[in-house]
Design a protein around this motif. Structure first.
Motif, PDB file in Angstrom:
ATOM      1  N   LYS A  89       8.478   0.001   3.419  1.00 19.14           N
ATOM      2  CA  LYS A  89       9.125  -1.217   3.184  1.00 19.14           C
ATOM      3  C   LYS A  89       8.781  -1.698   1.783  1.00 19.14           C
ATOM      4  O   LYS A  89       9.672  -2.265   0.799  1.00 19.14           O
ATOM      5  CB  LYS A  89       8.697  -2.311   4.044  1.00 19.14           C
ATOM      6  N   MET A 126      -5.607  -7.729  -1.848  1.00 18.20           N
ATOM      7  CA  MET A 126      -6.357  -8.899  -1.358  1.00 18.20           C
ATOM      8  C   MET A 126      -6.681 -10.152  -2.155  1.00 18.20           C
ATOM      9  O   MET A 126      -6.989 -11.037  -1.763  1.00 18.20           O
ATOM     10  CB  MET A 126      -7.659  -8.289  -0.475  1.00 18.20           C
ATOM     11  N   LYS A 127      -6.685  -9.883  -3.448  1.00 20.98           N
ATOM     12  CA  LYS A 127      -7.017 -11.088  -4.453  1.00 20.98           C
ATOM     13  C   LYS A 127      -5.954 -11.989  -4.212  1.00 20.98           C
ATOM     14  O   LYS A 127      -6.190 -13.105  -4.426  1.00 20.98           O
ATOM     15  CB  LYS A 127      -7.129 -10.432  -5.918  1.00 20.98           C
ATOM     16  N   ASN A 175      -4.633 -12.968  -1.403  1.00 23.17           N
ATOM     17  CA  ASN A 175      -4.763 -13.296   0.047  1.00 23.17           C
ATOM     18  C   ASN A 175      -3.464 -13.363   0.694  1.00 23.17           C
ATOM     19  O   ASN A 175      -3.437 -14.366   1.426  1.00 23.17           O
ATOM     20  CB  ASN A 175      -5.011 -15.105  -0.314  1.00 23.17           C
ATOM     21  N   VAL A 176      -2.819 -12.152   0.759  1.00 22.15           N
ATOM     22  CA  VAL A 176      -1.704 -12.034   1.607  1.00 22.15           C
ATOM     23  C   VAL A 176      -2.050 -11.291   2.652  1.00 22.15           C
ATOM     24  O   VAL A 176      -2.980 -10.178   2.765  1.00 22.15           O
ATOM     25  CB  VAL A 176      -0.377 -11.155   0.723  1.00 22.15           C
ATOM     26  N   MET A 177      -1.555 -11.289   3.760  1.00 17.47           N
ATOM     27  CA  MET A 177      -1.946 -10.614   5.071  1.00 17.47           C
ATOM     28  C   MET A 177      -0.657  -9.782   5.534  1.00 17.47           C
ATOM     29  O   MET A 177      -0.666  -8.799   6.507  1.00 17.47           O
ATOM     30  CB  MET A 177      -2.065 -11.482   6.315  1.00 17.47           C
ATOM     31  N   SER A 178       0.645  -9.874   4.827  1.00 13.63           N
ATOM     32  CA  SER A 178       1.730  -9.125   5.310  1.00 13.63           C
ATOM     33  C   SER A 178       2.406  -8.297   3.968  1.00 13.63           C
ATOM     34  O   SER A 178       2.505  -9.268   3.146  1.00 13.63           O
ATOM     35  CB  SER A 178       2.652  -9.806   6.187  1.00 13.63           C
ATOM     36  N   THR A 179       2.375  -7.162   3.953  1.00 11.55           N
ATOM     37  CA  THR A 179       2.910  -6.497   2.767  1.00 11.55           C
ATOM     38  C   THR A 179       4.292  -6.189   3.094  1.00 11.55           C
ATOM     39  O   THR A 179       4.528  -5.819   4.458  1.00 11.55           O
ATOM     40  CB  THR A 179       2.122  -5.339   2.227  1.00 11.55           C
ATOM     41  N   LYS A 185       6.827 -12.720   1.193  1.00 12.94           N
ATOM     42  CA  LYS A 185       5.663 -11.673   1.587  1.00 12.94           C
ATOM     43  C   LYS A 185       6.189 -11.251   3.158  1.00 12.94           C
ATOM     44  O   LYS A 185       6.948 -12.000   3.861  1.00 12.94           O
ATOM     45  CB  LYS A 185       4.311 -12.148   1.895  1.00 12.94           C
ATOM     46  N   THR A 194       0.790  -1.430   0.074  1.00  7.47           N
ATOM     47  CA  THR A 194       0.136   0.166  -0.167  1.00  7.47           C
ATOM     48  C   THR A 194       0.850   1.390   0.049  1.00  7.47           C
ATOM     49  O   THR A 194       0.274   2.424   0.326  1.00  7.47           O
ATOM     50  CB  THR A 194      -0.959   0.256   1.232  1.00  7.47           C
ATOM     51  N   ILE A 237      -5.705  -1.884  -2.485  1.00  9.52           N
ATOM     52  CA  ILE A 237      -6.008  -2.852  -1.293  1.00  9.52           C
ATOM     53  C   ILE A 237      -6.985  -3.738  -1.897  1.00  9.52           C
ATOM     54  O   ILE A 237      -6.792  -5.075  -1.522  1.00  9.52           O
ATOM     55  CB  ILE A 237      -6.399  -2.036  -0.109  1.00  9.52           C
ATOM     56  N   ARG A 242       8.709  -9.077   4.050  1.00 11.31           N
ATOM     57  CA  ARG A 242       9.896  -8.848   4.163  1.00 11.31           C
ATOM     58  C   ARG A 242      10.466  -8.352   2.938  1.00 11.31           C
ATOM     59  O   ARG A 242      10.290  -8.552   1.799  1.00 11.31           O
ATOM     60  CB  ARG A 242      10.632  -9.924   4.784  1.00 11.31           C
ATOM     61  N   ILE A 243      11.837  -7.604   3.168  1.00  9.86           N
ATOM     62  CA  ILE A 243      12.391  -7.209   2.080  1.00  9.86           C
ATOM     63  C   ILE A 243      13.541  -8.097   1.472  1.00  9.86           C
ATOM     64  O   ILE A 243      14.366  -8.282   2.607  1.00  9.86           O
ATOM     65  CB  ILE A 243      13.105  -5.557   2.209  1.00  9.86           C
ATOM     66  N   CYS A 298       3.928   1.665   1.621  1.00 11.18           N
ATOM     67  CA  CYS A 298       4.363   2.108   2.745  1.00 11.18           C
ATOM     68  C   CYS A 298       6.116   1.964   2.440  1.00 11.18           C
ATOM     69  O   CYS A 298       6.488   1.628   1.290  1.00 11.18           O
ATOM     70  CB  CYS A 298       4.421   1.029   3.833  1.00 11.18           C
TER      71      CYS A 298
END
Lengths: 79, 325
Positions: free
Chosen positions: A14, A45-46, A48-52, A64, A10, A41, A66-67, A12
């Motif tokens: 990172k 969400m398509k 299905n990831v919960m951490s960006t 997902k 989104t 967003i 982390r860099i 950020c």
């Protein structure tokens, strides 16, 4: 074959670092790929990831939350 | 345990720089060197340990667990505990929220996680141990977990589903419990370590400038503000101190790393610990940038209720600390 790479995030800090790592790897190694940043967003969400941030290569989520290092991205793109 | 750092600080300030004991500058510098070294070491150790724990509880596994299991009321506490071991990035709060809703996890449980995750994180714990000692840290961690749990239960009771934004309501309507158990990649600790190590260095790099500035400002104040200075303004029996401190703290952006060292000096100079903890919880746990992000999934009213309930719980725990400690 040209690869389709997507960076999900989104906007950020990172996510921006992930984008720049991927951009560098592509240009330094002359990889045939298109890079797309997905910031919406609902679009994210398509997947299905919960951490960006998340890295998607040819519609497969590879990293997902982390860099990654340049080497890691290079390995993923070569495989 | 940290005597050797004190020895190094003493040696550097009094022998190498040849400053006199008792001088304001010498004392402030000594305090700065000692505190910085001690806190960076503690931060390193705690971020590393939490990194190891976290690598065994990836967020997908947490969601799967909460979605599949019937926990008879314990789910709020579990979500809150998972929040502790999950590193929080405010930019992930929206995808996380949607992921939880999609997995059929009740809104209150999701909130419990969202509240505790930033409130009790590895950086805050590391700073707390270094600045306030183990006992205060344990009190902070336990109350942070309880605060997330209780706020989650209250928010669930308020039945807030109708205040979600329309597209999230749609996600909610199609929510499904996870059917299969999440199977994590089998990796030995040795294989995980390089990734954990990278994360540790990244987190440390990010917070070091703030920690140093915070300790420097704290050091200056430590040397120049007289002992017990704040007692006359912010005594324990001043009923307004806790709410004012909390309300001041909420809009502040979460640079716990910069603010905690300053708060420690304020406590040393006479601000009651409960008032200070309420202030720190407000700074660390709630922030405006997070509220802006949540606007994508919640209506303004829901964000206001969410922040209101948490703020209220923080104020109450501030009072409790002042009475109990």
């Amino acid at each position: 074959m040209s690869k389709v790479i997507k960076v999900l995030g989104t906007g950020c800090p990172k996510c921006q670092s992930m984008t720049s790592v991927v951009t560098d790897v592509i240009s330094e190694n002359n990889i045939d790929a298109t890079l797309e940043k997905v910031e919406d967003i609902m679009e994210i969400m398509k997947y299905n990831v919960m951490s960006t941030p998340a890295l998607v290569i040819d519609d497969v989520i590879t990293i997902k939350g982390r860099i990654p290092s340049k080497d890691e991205v290079l390995k993923l793109l070569k495989s | 345990m940290f005597d050797w750092i004190q020895n190094i600080a003493d040696w550097f300030v009094y022998d190498i720089l040849n400053l006199n004991k008792g001088q304001h500058l010498a004392e402030a510098l000594n305090f700065f060197i000692y505190d910085t070294a001690k806190i960076l070491i503690l931060l390193f150790v705690i971020i590393f340990l939490m990194g190891i724990v976290n690598s065994y509880f990836p967020i997908d596994k947490v969601k799967n667990y909460l979605s599949r299991n019937k926990l008879y009321g314990l789910e709020y506490l579990m979500a809150s505990l998972f929040g502790v071991v999950t590193p929080f990035c405010s930019c992930s709060s929206v995808p996380l929220f949607i992921g939880f809703v999609r997995g059929g996890i009740p809104l209150g449980v999701t909130f419990a996680f969202l509240i505790t995750s930033p409130l009790v994180n590895e950086v805050a714990i590391g700073l707390f141990v270094g600045l306030f000692g183990l006992k205060t840290t344990i009190i902070y961690v336990v109350s942070g977990i309880l605060l997330g749990t209780i706020s989650g239960v209250i928010l669930q009771k308020l039945k807030l589903e109708s205040y979600l934004t329309p597209w999230v309501k749609e996600v909610l309507a199609n929510a499904q419990k996870d059917q299969d158990t999440f199977i994590a990649e089998k990796q030995t600790l040795k294989q995980r370590l390089p990734f954990i190590w990278d994360e540790v260095l990244k987190i440390l790099k990010g917070v070091i400038p703030y920690v140093i500035v915070g300790i420097a400002v704290g050091g200056l104040m430590h040397g120049y503000i007289p002992e017990g200075f704040f007692e006359q303004y912010m005594a324990k029996d001043n009923l307004f101190a806790v709410p004012i401190a909390t309300l001041l703290a909420v809009p502040m952006y979460s640079n716990a790393s910069g603010i905690l060292p300053v708060a420690q000096v304020l406590v040393a100079k006479g601000i009651p610990l409960g008032t200070a903890i309420a202030f720190m919880m407000g700074v660390v746990g709630l922030s405006l940038p997070e509220a802006m992000l949540l606007k994508k999934v919640m209506t303004f009213k829901l964000i206001a209720i969410f922040f209101g309930v948490v703020t209220l719980c923080i104020i109450i725990s501030g009072y409790l600390f002042n009475i109990l400690l």
